[in-house]
Design a protein around this motif. Structure first.
Motif, PDB file in Angstrom:
ATOM      1  N   GLN A   6       0.834  -1.204   0.000  1.00 42.02           N
ATOM      2  CA  GLN A   6       0.000   0.000   0.000  1.00 42.02           C
ATOM      3  C   GLN A   6       0.867   1.251   0.000  1.00 42.02           C
ATOM      4  O   GLN A   6       0.612   2.204  -0.748  1.00 42.02           O
ATOM      5  N   ILE A   7       1.892   1.247   0.840  1.00 40.79           N
ATOM      6  CA  ILE A   7       2.789   2.408   0.902  1.00 40.79           C
ATOM      7  C   ILE A   7       3.519   2.593  -0.421  1.00 40.79           C
ATOM      8  O   ILE A   7       3.693   3.719  -0.905  1.00 40.79           O
ATOM      9  N   ILE A  10       1.034   4.239  -2.918  1.00 43.76           N
ATOM     10  CA  ILE A  10       0.816   5.658  -2.600  1.00 43.76           C
ATOM     11  C   ILE A  10       2.034   6.484  -2.994  1.00 43.76           C
ATOM     12  O   ILE A  10       1.917   7.591  -3.529  1.00 43.76           O
ATOM     13  N   CYS A  11       3.216   5.916  -2.766  1.00 50.84           N
ATOM     14  CA  CYS A  11       4.448   6.641  -3.068  1.00 50.84           C
ATOM     15  C   CYS A  11       4.722   6.754  -4.563  1.00 50.84           C
ATOM     16  O   CYS A  11       5.524   7.591  -4.983  1.00 50.84           O
ATOM     17  N   LEU A  40       2.401   8.131   6.717  1.00 52.08           N
ATOM     18  CA  LEU A  40       2.317   6.754   6.222  1.00 52.08           C
ATOM     19  C   LEU A  40       3.066   5.739   7.079  1.00 52.08           C
ATOM     20  O   LEU A  40       2.560   4.642   7.341  1.00 52.08           O
ATOM     21  N   ALA A 227       8.805   2.531   0.251  1.00 57.68           N
ATOM     22  CA  ALA A 227       8.541   3.946  -0.007  1.00 57.68           C
ATOM     23  C   ALA A 227       9.563   4.519  -0.982  1.00 57.68           C
ATOM     24  O   ALA A 227       9.221   5.272  -1.900  1.00 57.68           O
TER      25      ALA A 227
END
Length: 272
Positions: A6-7, A10-11, A40, A227
């Protein structure tokens, strides 16, 4: 879906924004990366005392790669003031390395407050500076080499502590004190951001190895790899586009954009 995935996703979006702003304003992208990662990374279960070191280390590592693309584009457009780059790079490089070690002994909460206050002050400075007449381009500004090295060492330390590339400090300094054209100041900032981030990353990697067992999975030193990979995947493509836009944008508008960005970032940190 795993938190790390998920991170990463998003990144990806974060990286596109970071790359564009790095090319447009020469800020490295840390002013955007840091507040987002502050929100995050707690999802990974990281212990509070390690949050800011991991956030800052990951930000600097992303800036290293983004800055390469930005720097090459500025170089092709002749925006790099090569006549005093050795002083700038030497000063900020040593300061960035020192800052990476200092951050390991400074409480995480203090770093967050310092970041927010600093961003707000720089926002005010840039907004006021935008009202002034544009600086005339000169071939070689007359400024003491010793002062440049000393001031850039301080910029390197602060930038490394904040997890940024140093452009938010360097651009106002070069335009107001050295009297350098805004676009050339942004080009110099791109080069300096790369050195600060590279040296700061080395410091964070070394400092974080001793705490590896207490950090989340997929962490190397203090760098959180999902990330990092998400950010750089799109930032490398977006950075040249930001440089092209900066070449066509009036200097006054560039400064106002810089200022608004800083206000947003400072507010995000204060109210998060």
């Amino acid at each position: 879906m795993e938190i790390s995935l998920q991170i990463f996703l998003i990144c990806l979006a974060l990286g596109a924004v970071v790359g564009f702003l790095a090319g447009l304003l020469g800020i490295g992208g840390g002013l955007v990366i840091v507040p987002v990662l502050i929100l995050l990374l707690p999802l990974t279960g990281i212990e509070p005392q390690y949050l800011m070191p991991v956030v800052l280390a990951t930000s600097l590592a992303a800036i290293v790669l983004t800055a390469i693309s930005t720097l090459l584009t500025h170089y092709r457009k002749r925006n790099i003031p090569r006549f005093f780059m050795p002083q700038l790079l030497g000063g900020v490089g040593l300061g960035g390395l020192a800052g990476g070690y200092f951050a390991d002994v400074i409480p995480s909460d203090y770093l967050q407050v310092f970041f927010a206050v600093f961003a707000m002050l720089m926002a005010i400075q840039m907004w006021i500076g935008a009202k002034k007449a544009e600086v005339t381009v000169v071939d070689k500004p007359d400024y003491s080499s010793f002062k440049l090295v000393v001031i850039c060492f301080g910029i390197g330390v602060i930038a490394s502590l904040l997890g940024i590339g140093g452009g938010v400090l360097l651009v106002p300094f070069l335009t107001s004190q050295v009297k350098l054209d805004m676009r050339r100041a942004i080009g110099a900032s791109a080069a300096v951001g790369f050195v600060v981030a590279a040296m700061g990353s080395i410091g964070y990697l070394s400092a974080g190895l001793s705490s590896q067992a207490s950090l989340p999975p997929w962490t190397l030193g203090y760098v959180y790899l999902p990330a990092l990979l998400g950010i750089i995947s799109l930032s490398l493509l977006a950075a040249p586009f930001g440089v092209s836009v900066a070449q066509r944008m009036p200097v006054k508008v560039l400064k106002r954009c810089f200022s608004i960005l800083l206000f947003i970032v400072a507010a995000e940190i204060i109210f998060s």
